[in-house]
Design a protein around this motif. Structure first.
Motif, mmCIF file in Angstrom:
data_model
loop_
_atom_site.group_PDB
_atom_site.id
_atom_site.type_symbol
_atom_site.label_atom_id
_atom_site.label_comp_id
_atom_site.label_asym_id
_atom_site.label_seq_id
_atom_site.Cartn_x
_atom_site.Cartn_y
_atom_site.Cartn_z
ATOM 1 N N GLN A 65 0.821 -1.209 0.000
ATOM 2 C CA GLN A 65 0.000 0.000 0.000
ATOM 3 C C GLN A 65 0.855 1.259 0.000
ATOM 4 O OE1 GLN A 65 -2.576 1.696 -1.016
ATOM 5 N NE2 GLN A 65 -3.940 0.227 0.022
ATOM 6 N N THR A 76 -6.925 2.777 5.624
ATOM 7 C CA THR A 76 -6.499 1.975 4.487
ATOM 8 C C THR A 76 -6.138 0.596 5.003
ATOM 9 O OG1 THR A 76 -5.060 1.921 2.539
ATOM 10 C CG2 THR A 76 -4.078 2.661 4.603
ATOM 11 N N LEU A 78 -3.082 -2.830 4.278
ATOM 12 C CA LEU A 78 -1.853 -3.230 3.603
ATOM 13 C C LEU A 78 -1.697 -4.735 3.619
ATOM 14 C CD1 LEU A 78 0.342 -4.175 5.978
ATOM 15 C CD2 LEU A 78 0.467 -1.706 6.351
#
Length: 370
Positions: A65, A76, A78
Motif C-alpha cells: 500500500q 487503508t 496493507l
C-alpha cells in the motif's frame, strides 16, 4: 490481555478463547449489526502500534500500500508479501499523526510484529504490541459513533473499512453491480480498556446491544470481504480474492513481491479465483475452512470461510482452480457427505487489467429462487 472477560456478565454471553462468540442469538445479532444498533467486541483482533518519524515511509517501502502520505484519521489496509507475491500478513491501518495503528487478526499478530521488528534497520521506527492499551470494537459507523475511541494524539482511532470501493491505485475484478459489499458499512474503533469496561457494564444492564464475532463474520462473508484468517493460505495472492481493490497500490514504489503482483495483473491471470457459494440445505452443518469443493467428484477448490447468514442462509467463500467453468455444478464436503453449492463469480477466469468484463446485475438469492 483478556479483552472478553468484562463481557462474561452479559446475559447469554458465550466466550471461547477470550473471544465473545455470541450472546445467544447470532441471527438477531446480525440484524442488529446491519441496522447499526449493536456493537461487536472483536477479541479475535490484535493491535500493533508503530511509533517514530519514519513510520509511514518505512511501511510504504515494505508493503503493498502507498502509505507515505497517509493523513491522520485516514483509513487503508496493507499486505505484506513474500518475494513470490504470496500474502504473508494483512493489516488495517489508521494513523493519528504520531503513531500508525495496525489492526490485525490475532493469530497473525505475533508473526507480523516479529517481522516488523526485524525490518527496522537504523530507521526511526518502533513497532510494539498495543493490546494492553486498547481493544477493538466493530460495528456500523453509526454504532461506533456511540463509543469513545482512544485518541492519544488528538485523532480518534477509528478505522473505516474501505471495502468494496476501489481505492487510489487499486483495481477491482468483481463484475457484479451492485457489489454485495456495498450494503455493509463497517468500522472498527480502538478503545481504551476503561471504555471497554464501560461498554461491557452497559451491555450487562441492557443499555447497549452486543453482537459476537459469529455475527460480524457472517456479514463479512456475505460482503465477499477477504480476511487473513480465512482467505490466506500458503498460495494466496492478492488477485485471486479481489484484494487488489483496497490493499494494493499498482503505481507506488518498489516493495517485496511487487514484480509478481504486476506480472499477474498485466500479463497473466491468477491460477485460482474466488467464488461465493450458496450452500444447499438450511439445516445442514457448515463446512469447515479447507473443506473440499468438487466438480463431478473431482477436487477443484477449497472453502475459505463459511457462515449462516440471516437472509441468505448458509453461504461460503471458496477458491477454485481458474479453469473451473463459471456455470459448473459444484458440491462441498461436509461431515462425510456432499452438499450442492451454487457458485457466484467474484474473480472471473480472465481477471486482468485488459480484460473486458461486462458489468453483471446481481440478483438476490430470493429473487433467483422465484
Amino acid at each position: 490481555m483478556a479483552h472478553a472477560a468484562p463481557f462474561s456478565a452479559v446475559p447469554g454471553a458465550v466466550i471461547v478463547d477470550d473471544v465473545l462468540q455470541h450472546v445467544g442469538n447470532p441471527m438477531g445479532e446480525q440484524r442488529a449489526l446491519a441496522r447499526g444498533t449493536a456493537l461487536a467486541p472483536l477479541g479475535d483482533r490484535a493491535v500493533i502500534a508503530v511509533d517514530g518519524e519514519d513510520r509511514l515511509t518505512w511501511l510504504d517501502s515494505l508493503t503493498s500500500q502507498a502509505l507515505a502520505r497517509l493523513a491522520p484519521g485516514e483509513s487503508t489496509e496493507l499486505l505484506v508479501l513474500d518475494p513470490q507475491g504470496r500474502i504473508e500478513h494483512v493489516a488495517a491501518v489508521v494513523d493519528d499523526g504520531a503513531t500508525a495503528w495496525l489492526i490485525v487478526d490475532r493469530a497473525d499478530a505475533e508473526g507480523l510484529l516479529a517481522w516488523l521488528t526485524r525490518m527496522r534497520f537504523r530507521l526511526r521506527v518502533q513497532p510494539r504490541s498495543a493490546d494492553a492499551e486498547v481493544a477493538v470494537i466493530g460495528g456500523s459507523p453509526d454504532a461506533i459513533s456511540r463509543v469513545a475511541p482512544a485518541a492519544p494524539a488528538g485523532t480518534p482511532l477509528v478505522w473505516h473499512d474501505p471495502w468494496p470501493a476501489i481505492t487510489p491505485g487499486g483495481h477491482g475484478y468483481a463484475s457484479v453491480d451492485p457489489h454485495p459489499g456495498s450494503e455493509r458499512r463497517w468500522a472498527e474503533a480502538l478503545v481504551a480498556i476503561d471504555e471497554l469496561d464501560r461498554i461491557a457494564a452497559d451491555a450487562a444492564s441492557g443499555v447497549v446491544d452486543l453482537a459476537g464475532v459469529v455475527a460480524a463474520d457472517a456479514l463479512r462473508v456475505a460482503a465477499w470481504r477477504p480476511r487473513w484468517s480465512g482467505e490466506v493460505d500458503e498460495r494466496a495472492i492478492p488477485h485471486e480474492s479481489d484484494w487488489m481493490r483496497t490493499a494494493v497500490h499498482l503505481s507506488k514504489g518498489c516493495y517485496r513481491g511487487q514484480e509478481t503482483v504486476a506480472k499477474v495483473h498485466n500479463l497473466g491471470h491468477p491460477p485460482r479465483r474466488m467464488v461465493a457459494l450458496q450452500l444447499d440445505g438450511s439445516d445442514a452443518a457448515l463446512p469447515e475452512r479447507g473443506a473440499v469443493v468438487r466438480r463431478d467428484g473431482d477436487e477443484v477448490g477449497v472453502v475459505t470461510s463459511a457462515a449462516r447468514h440471516f437472509e441468505e442462509g448458509p453461504i461460503a467463500l471458496a477458491v477454485l482452480r481458474r479453469g473451473v467453468p463459471v456455470d459448473a455444478a459444484l458440491t462441498v464436503d461436509v461431515e462425510g457427505a456432499q452438499i450442492a453449492a451454487a457458485q457466484e463469480v467474484i474473480v472471473p477466469p480472465d481477471a486482468g487489467a485488459t480484460a473486458n468484463v461486462p458489468r453483471i446485475t446481481r440478483l438476490s438469492r430470493r429473487a433467483r429462487a422465484t
